[in-house]
Design a protein around this motif. Structure first.
Motif, PDB file in Angstrom:
ATOM      1  N   ALA A 457      34.302  43.236  32.881  1.00  0.00           N
ATOM      2  CA  ALA A 457      35.072  44.177  33.696  1.00  0.00           C
ATOM      3  C   ALA A 457      34.470  44.319  35.091  1.00  0.00           C
ATOM      4  CB  ALA A 457      35.138  45.532  33.003  1.00  0.00           C
ATOM      5  N   SER A 458      33.142  44.283  35.176  1.00  0.00           N
ATOM      6  CA  SER A 458      32.494  44.426  36.483  1.00  0.00           C
ATOM      7  C   SER A 458      32.778  43.224  37.376  1.00  0.00           C
ATOM      8  CB  SER A 458      30.984  44.632  36.314  1.00  0.00           C
ATOM      9  OG  SER A 458      30.400  43.531  35.637  1.00  0.00           O
ATOM     10  N   ASP A 459      32.776  42.018  36.801  1.00  0.00           N
ATOM     11  CA  ASP A 459      33.096  40.829  37.595  1.00  0.00           C
ATOM     12  C   ASP A 459      34.564  40.829  38.006  1.00  0.00           C
ATOM     13  OD1 ASP A 459      30.512  39.896  37.535  1.00  0.00           O
ATOM     14  OD2 ASP A 459      30.840  38.536  35.845  1.00  0.00           O
ATOM     15  N   ALA A 460      35.445  41.318  37.135  1.00  0.00           N
ATOM     16  CA  ALA A 460      36.861  41.428  37.499  1.00  0.00           C
ATOM     17  C   ALA A 460      37.041  42.388  38.665  1.00  0.00           C
ATOM     18  CB  ALA A 460      37.678  41.877  36.290  1.00  0.00           C
ATOM     19  N   ARG A 461      36.330  43.507  38.634  1.00  0.00           N
ATOM     20  CA  ARG A 461      36.398  44.452  39.754  1.00  0.00           C
ATOM     21  C   ARG A 461      35.885  43.827  41.046  1.00  0.00           C
ATOM     22  NH1 ARG A 461      34.796  48.131  35.601  1.00  0.00           N
ATOM     23  NH2 ARG A 461      32.599  47.906  36.191  1.00  0.00           N
ATOM     24  N   ARG A 462      34.862  42.989  40.915  1.00  0.00           N
ATOM     25  CA  ARG A 462      34.315  42.310  42.095  1.00  0.00           C
ATOM     26  C   ARG A 462      35.360  41.369  42.709  1.00  0.00           C
ATOM     27  NH1 ARG A 462      30.259  40.735  39.809  1.00  0.00           N
ATOM     28  NH2 ARG A 462      28.796  42.327  40.484  1.00  0.00           N
ATOM     29  N   LEU A 463      36.088  40.653  41.872  1.00  0.00           N
ATOM     30  CA  LEU A 463      37.134  39.758  42.375  1.00  0.00           C
ATOM     31  C   LEU A 463      38.251  40.560  43.038  1.00  0.00           C
ATOM     32  CD1 LEU A 463      37.424  37.182  39.442  1.00  0.00           C
ATOM     33  CD2 LEU A 463      36.276  36.878  41.642  1.00  0.00           C
ATOM     34  N   PHE A 477      44.669  29.214  34.554  1.00  0.00           N
ATOM     35  CA  PHE A 477      45.091  29.699  33.245  1.00  0.00           C
ATOM     36  C   PHE A 477      43.927  30.073  32.324  1.00  0.00           C
ATOM     37  CE2 PHE A 477      44.797  25.079  33.259  1.00  0.00           C
ATOM     38  CZ  PHE A 477      44.083  24.787  32.115  1.00  0.00           C
ATOM     39  N   PHE A 478      44.272  30.929  31.329  1.00  0.00           N
ATOM     40  CA  PHE A 478      43.355  31.348  30.272  1.00  0.00           C
ATOM     41  C   PHE A 478      42.095  31.978  30.856  1.00  0.00           C
ATOM     42  CE2 PHE A 478      41.309  30.200  25.955  1.00  0.00           C
ATOM     43  CZ  PHE A 478      42.006  31.198  25.309  1.00  0.00           C
ATOM     44  N   SER A 479      42.275  32.800  31.866  1.00  0.00           N
ATOM     45  CA  SER A 479      41.167  33.502  32.513  1.00  0.00           C
ATOM     46  C   SER A 479      41.275  34.997  32.241  1.00  0.00           C
ATOM     47  CB  SER A 479      41.177  33.257  34.024  1.00  0.00           C
ATOM     48  OG  SER A 479      40.839  31.930  34.338  1.00  0.00           O
ATOM     49  N   GLY A 480      40.127  35.674  32.219  1.00  0.00           N
ATOM     50  CA  GLY A 480      40.099  37.114  32.033  1.00  0.00           C
ATOM     51  C   GLY A 480      40.561  37.545  30.648  1.00  0.00           C
ATOM     52  N   ILE A 481      40.256  36.758  29.635  1.00  0.00           N
ATOM     53  CA  ILE A 481      40.788  37.012  28.298  1.00  0.00           C
ATOM     54  C   ILE A 481      39.830  37.845  27.446  1.00  0.00           C
ATOM     55  CG2 ILE A 481      41.746  35.961  26.219  1.00  0.00           C
ATOM     56  CD1 ILE A 481      43.323  35.487  28.857  1.00  0.00           C
ATOM     57  N   VAL A 482      38.522  37.549  27.493  1.00  0.00           N
ATOM     58  CA  VAL A 482      37.572  38.239  26.625  1.00  0.00           C
ATOM     59  C   VAL A 482      36.422  38.813  27.442  1.00  0.00           C
ATOM     60  CG1 VAL A 482      38.127  36.756  24.654  1.00  0.00           C
ATOM     61  CG2 VAL A 482      36.202  36.155  26.147  1.00  0.00           C
ATOM     62  N   ASP A 483      35.689  39.746  26.798  1.00  0.00           N
ATOM     63  CA  ASP A 483      34.523  40.353  27.417  1.00  0.00           C
ATOM     64  C   ASP A 483      33.264  39.553  27.077  1.00  0.00           C
ATOM     65  OD1 ASP A 483      33.807  41.021  24.802  1.00  0.00           O
ATOM     66  OD2 ASP A 483      34.207  43.166  25.040  1.00  0.00           O
ATOM     67  N   GLY A 492      46.851  43.673  27.174  1.00  0.00           N
ATOM     68  CA  GLY A 492      47.701  42.539  27.531  1.00  0.00           C
ATOM     69  C   GLY A 492      46.975  41.562  28.429  1.00  0.00           C
ATOM     70  N   TYR A 493      47.210  40.266  28.196  1.00  0.00           N
ATOM     71  CA  TYR A 493      46.508  39.227  28.971  1.00  0.00           C
ATOM     72  C   TYR A 493      47.032  39.188  30.406  1.00  0.00           C
ATOM     73  CZ  TYR A 493      46.409  37.453  24.106  1.00  0.00           C
ATOM     74  OH  TYR A 493      46.299  37.322  22.752  1.00  0.00           O
ATOM     75  N   PRO A 494      46.150  38.892  31.384  1.00  0.00           N
ATOM     76  CA  PRO A 494      44.695  39.013  31.336  1.00  0.00           C
ATOM     77  C   PRO A 494      44.319  40.401  31.818  1.00  0.00           C
ATOM     78  CG  PRO A 494      45.359  37.846  33.319  1.00  0.00           C
ATOM     79  CD  PRO A 494      46.617  38.312  32.660  1.00  0.00           C
ATOM     80  N   ALA A 495      44.033  41.289  30.891  1.00  0.00           N
ATOM     81  CA  ALA A 495      43.950  42.726  31.171  1.00  0.00           C
ATOM     82  C   ALA A 495      43.139  43.077  32.412  1.00  0.00           C
ATOM     83  CB  ALA A 495      43.415  43.462  29.940  1.00  0.00           C
ATOM     84  N   PRO A 496      41.916  42.557  32.592  1.00  0.00           N
ATOM     85  CA  PRO A 496      41.158  42.999  33.765  1.00  0.00           C
ATOM     86  C   PRO A 496      41.671  42.421  35.079  1.00  0.00           C
ATOM     87  CG  PRO A 496      39.924  41.345  32.561  1.00  0.00           C
ATOM     88  CD  PRO A 496      41.139  41.642  31.735  1.00  0.00           C
ATOM     89  N   LEU A 497      42.619  41.465  35.011  1.00  0.00           N
ATOM     90  CA  LEU A 497      43.144  40.833  36.223  1.00  0.00           C
ATOM     91  C   LEU A 497      44.632  41.097  36.423  1.00  0.00           C
ATOM     92  CD1 LEU A 497      41.399  37.319  35.973  1.00  0.00           C
ATOM     93  CD2 LEU A 497      40.694  39.251  37.394  1.00  0.00           C
ATOM     94  N   ARG A 498      45.280  41.846  35.523  1.00  0.00           N
ATOM     95  CA  ARG A 498      46.737  42.012  35.605  1.00  0.00           C
ATOM     96  C   ARG A 498      47.172  42.631  36.924  1.00  0.00           C
ATOM     97  NH1 ARG A 498      49.598  44.529  30.330  1.00  0.00           N
ATOM     98  NH2 ARG A 498      51.310  44.603  31.866  1.00  0.00           N
ATOM     99  N   GLU A 499      46.535  43.710  37.313  1.00  0.00           N
ATOM    100  CA  GLU A 499      46.925  44.373  38.564  1.00  0.00           C
ATOM    101  C   GLU A 499      46.679  43.461  39.755  1.00  0.00           C
ATOM    102  OE1 GLU A 499      45.662  48.231  41.294  1.00  0.00           O
ATOM    103  OE2 GLU A 499      44.993  48.105  39.209  1.00  0.00           O
ATOM    104  N   LEU A 500      45.535  42.778  39.770  1.00  0.00           N
ATOM    105  CA  LEU A 500      45.190  41.868  40.866  1.00  0.00           C
ATOM    106  C   LEU A 500      46.199  40.728  40.975  1.00  0.00           C
ATOM    107  CD1 LEU A 500      43.341  40.568  43.008  1.00  0.00           C
ATOM    108  CD2 LEU A 500      41.940  39.689  41.114  1.00  0.00           C
ATOM    109  N   LEU A 501      46.542  40.118  39.848  1.00  0.00           N
ATOM    110  CA  LEU A 501      47.428  38.954  39.853  1.00  0.00           C
ATOM    111  C   LEU A 501      48.900  39.344  39.889  1.00  0.00           C
ATOM    112  CD1 LEU A 501      45.576  36.766  37.200  1.00  0.00           C
ATOM    113  CD2 LEU A 501      45.467  36.550  39.692  1.00  0.00           C
ATOM    114  N   GLY A 502      49.213  40.579  39.514  1.00  0.00           N
ATOM    115  CA  GLY A 502      50.595  41.014  39.513  1.00  0.00           C
ATOM    116  C   GLY A 502      51.435  40.342  38.452  1.00  0.00           C
ATOM    117  N   LEU A 503      50.868  40.161  37.266  1.00  0.00           N
ATOM    118  CA  LEU A 503      51.595  39.481  36.200  1.00  0.00           C
ATOM    119  C   LEU A 503      51.003  39.838  34.848  1.00  0.00           C
ATOM    120  CD1 LEU A 503      49.546  37.006  35.205  1.00  0.00           C
ATOM    121  CD2 LEU A 503      50.392  35.939  37.279  1.00  0.00           C
TER     122      LEU A 503
END
Length: 680
Positions: A457-463, A477-483, A492-503
């Motif tokens: 989650a911390s690396d996702a926030r950094r991105l 593909f297949f990024s941000g799936i597990v901790d 929902g996949y990819p939970a920590p990146l959903r807002e960033l990616l908009g999908l």
């Protein structure tokens, strides 16, 4: 001092009368450094506690007298037969409980206290004896950690693993939570119940496997650090390194980098793989990036053929020079080989050497000697650095987790996918750092993240913060799936990146072997060079696809056939002042190049030289008072490269058939040709 040049020196394989000839020929070949002593343990300690350093004293003194620096090995890479005979418990075991016996090399359990104690005792002797020796320039600890014994599963390792787990988790309930042991009735009541992930009736616990990969890396590093501690205490002024291997899964290069005074690499390009220079480029950039751009060392390469591939082809004329200069162009301050003199016996007798079986009247010796002379003419390259506006993210824990079993597809190959993303940058002549996601990213215009399956989650926030502040990010593909414990991020996949990616990825849809799908369709496009949408983006993709729902992102390309026809395949999402791009499949090479060219354009990233001919690599190394432009032709035909401004041909200074300090506006590169240019 200049670029160090030389190779592994193993004088114990030869009668002492050969050593004087070695020194004479090393000088003729312009050798300035050798790595000595890598496999000398049995020779300096033929019996327990019985030391014989006299012969090695003469080797060191001879090299010092010839003005040749020594990267002195700690001799611990291959224990002598007497040690494993006296302590068979130090031998490694595989996941089936089968013991690995002496007779090759690296026959030790990394967790063995017996091995570590004897290794440290040897290093104490070496450090005390050669501290202050005029030949000693560096220490080389061990050799190619994890090359043959990647992990050990014996009882000694099991005990060490349990100790490691106690330190990591503190209590057994924390381990149970991290490992999801409620599944399949795996809950532990005590750390003493935990075993290494040995061969089981079916899939071992993935979090257990992941932690064992972490533990295995740390066990190897503990061997290195135990020896390094002695060297730092006895010879604090002498830098310490060890030779890593390329794309080597058991050893996390980023975790080792803080403990190495210089990154060092063994790399053996395959002359039967036409584009292996791209793999080399990726690994070289990773080595350069691991310590923040510091120059690194190519500690081993082959002057010709190796002996361990199914088909061991020689390097054709010019390839050894080209690939050596490629290392220098991408940040190496040392170019060494395995080995100096070709062995007459043993497993590597058909591995090429600087001085082949045929002696000095050989193509290899002539090419090696000429390269040594050429490198010596440009000593000012040493210490110069490269700057990159693009970062490609690589992460060992994500690699380990991605390639574990019980996934939607077992065809996902971290190294291959990383190269799929690196290749378009390399071919465009764009400088690229290869860094972990924990690295500070604000200095990069573009960040490329291939398959970050495991993402904290911390690396996702950094991105997200990087993009929000104006960065351009491409995620595949297949990024941000597990901790960090291989547990799926909820939401929902990819939970920590959903807002960033908009999908949102509703389902994974891996493609069957040999199957591909079409990409494109009416209205699907990428950016044209003016920054507006235009053109049609069509082609094919394979390996993987995803059912993507848009949540703010726009589709730039869609699947046009198969079960996902009409669903997005490539998306773009404005986030803060920046943009996040997403690729939900593996694009064919031409489409990946088109995509990254457009993403680079959006990020304002320019190549080192525009309009490079196909197969030509361009890189820059510089410091405040000097800039070097390297041009390397990896193609099979001569090409001409126009320069944006007049430059001086730096290699002309030392070449008899050229005019020194020649100023040129364009360069003609022969096949496998090299040019090194500086500002006028």
């Amino acid at each position: 001092m200049g670029i160090r040049f030389g190779g592994d020196y193993n004088p114990e394989q030869w009668p002492e009368e050969v050593w004087a000839e070695d020194l004479k020929l090393m000088k003729a070949a312009h050798v300035t450094m050798v790595t000595a002593g890598i496999f000398s343990w049995a020779k300096v300690e033929p019996r327990p506690g019985e030391w014989d350093f006299g012969w090695f004293d003469r080797v060191m003194d001879g090299l010092a007298g010839a003005g040749i620096a020594v990267c002195l090995a700690t001799m611990t890479a291959s224990p002598p037969p007497w040690l494993s005979r006296a302590h068979p418990g130090m031998l490694p075991e595989d996941a089936d409980g089968r013991r690995r016996w002496p007779g090759g090399r690296q026959h030790y359990c990394p967790s063995s206290p017996v091995y570590r104690a004897h290794a440290v005792r040897l290093v104490e002797q070496l450090a005390a004896r050669y501290a202050g020796h005029p030949a000693l320039a560096m220490w080389h600890v061990g050799n190619e950690y994890g090359c043959h014994t990647r992990q050990c599963y014996c009882e000694v390792s099991a005990d060490d693993f349990r100790r490691w787990l106690r330190a990591r988790y503190g209590g057994i309930e924390a381990l149970n939570a991290a490992w999801s042991t409620a599944f399949w009735s795996q809950a532990y009541g005590d750390f003493d119940e935990v075993l290494p992930p040995r061969t089981a009736p079916t899939f071992p616990n993935p979090a257990q496997q992941l932690d064992y990969l972490r533990f295995g890396d740390e066990a190897l590093r503990a061997c290195y650090l135990a020896e390094k501690a002695v060297l730092e205490r006895v010879t604090p002024e002498v830098p310490v390194t060890t030779n890593l291997m390329p794309q080597h899964k058991p050893v996390d290069a980023f975790a080792w980098a803080p403990h190495m005074d210089a990154m060092a690499l063994d790399f053996y390009q395959d002359p039967y793989v036409p584009d292996d220079h791209i793999r080399a480029g990726y690994v070289f950039d990773l080595m350069r990036s691991a310590r923040g751009g510091q120059p690194w060392m190519l500690l081993e390469q082959a002057p010709g053929a190796v002996n361990w591939r199914p088909r061991n082809g020689p390097k054709p004329p010019g390839a050894m020079r080209l690939w050596s200069w490629q290392a220098v162009a991408q940040g190496a301050d040392a170019v060494l080989y395995f080995q100096w003199r070709q062995s007459l016996g043993g497993a590597e007798k058909f591995h090429s050497a600087m001085l082949p079986h045929g002696g000095t009247d050989t193509r290899i010796f002539r090419e090696v000697s000429e390269l040594g002379r050429e490198l010596a003419t440009l000593p000012d390259i040493e210490g110069t650095r490269s700057r990159a506006a693009v970062a490609l993210l690589s992460d060992w824990p994500s690699w380990w987790a991605l390639e574990l079993d019980s996934k939607p597809s077992t065809a996902l190959d971290h190294s291959r996918i990383a190269l799929d993303h690196y290749r378009p940058l390399f071919e465009a002549g764009v400088a690229c750092d290869v860094v972990p996601p924990q690295r500070e990213l604000s200095g990069y215009r573009l960040v490329v993240a291939p398959n970050l399956y495991l993402l904290t989650a911390s690396d996702a926030r950094r991105l997200a913060a990087y993009v929000h502040a104006g960065g351009q990010l491409l995620v595949s593909f297949f990024s941000g799936i597990v901790d960090a414990y291989d547990r799926v991020h909820p939401g929902g996949y990819p939970a920590p990146l959903r807002e960033l990616l908009g999908l949102r990825v509703e389902e994974f849809w891996p493609l069957d072997a040999g199957r591909s799908v079409a990409i494109g369709g009416e209205g699907t496009s990428l950016l044209d060079r003016s920054g507006e949408l235009g053109g049609t983006y069509t082609g094919r993709a394979d390996l993987w696809s995803e059912a993507i729902d848009l949540e703010g992102a726009e589709a730039l390309a869609r699947f046009t056939e198969g079960d996902l026809a009409g669903r997005p395949a490539v998306t773009r999402h404005a986030y803060g002042r920046g943009t996040a791009w997403y690729v939900g499949t593996r694009l064919e090479a031409a489409l990946m190049r088109a995509l990254l060219d457009d993403v680079r354009e959006a990020a304002g990233v320019r190549p080192v030289l525009p309009g490079l001919p196909a197969g030509v690599q361009a890189t820059v190394r510089e410091r405040a008072d000097r800039r070097y432009l390297f041009l390397l032709n990896h193609g099979a035909a001569a090409v001409e490269v126009a320069l944006p401004e007049p430059m001086r041909d730096a290699l002309a200074d030392g070449a008899a058939d050229r005019t020194a300090d020649r100023t040129v506006n364009r360069v003609v590169l022969a096949a496998r040709g090299v040019a090194v240019l500086t500002d006028v």
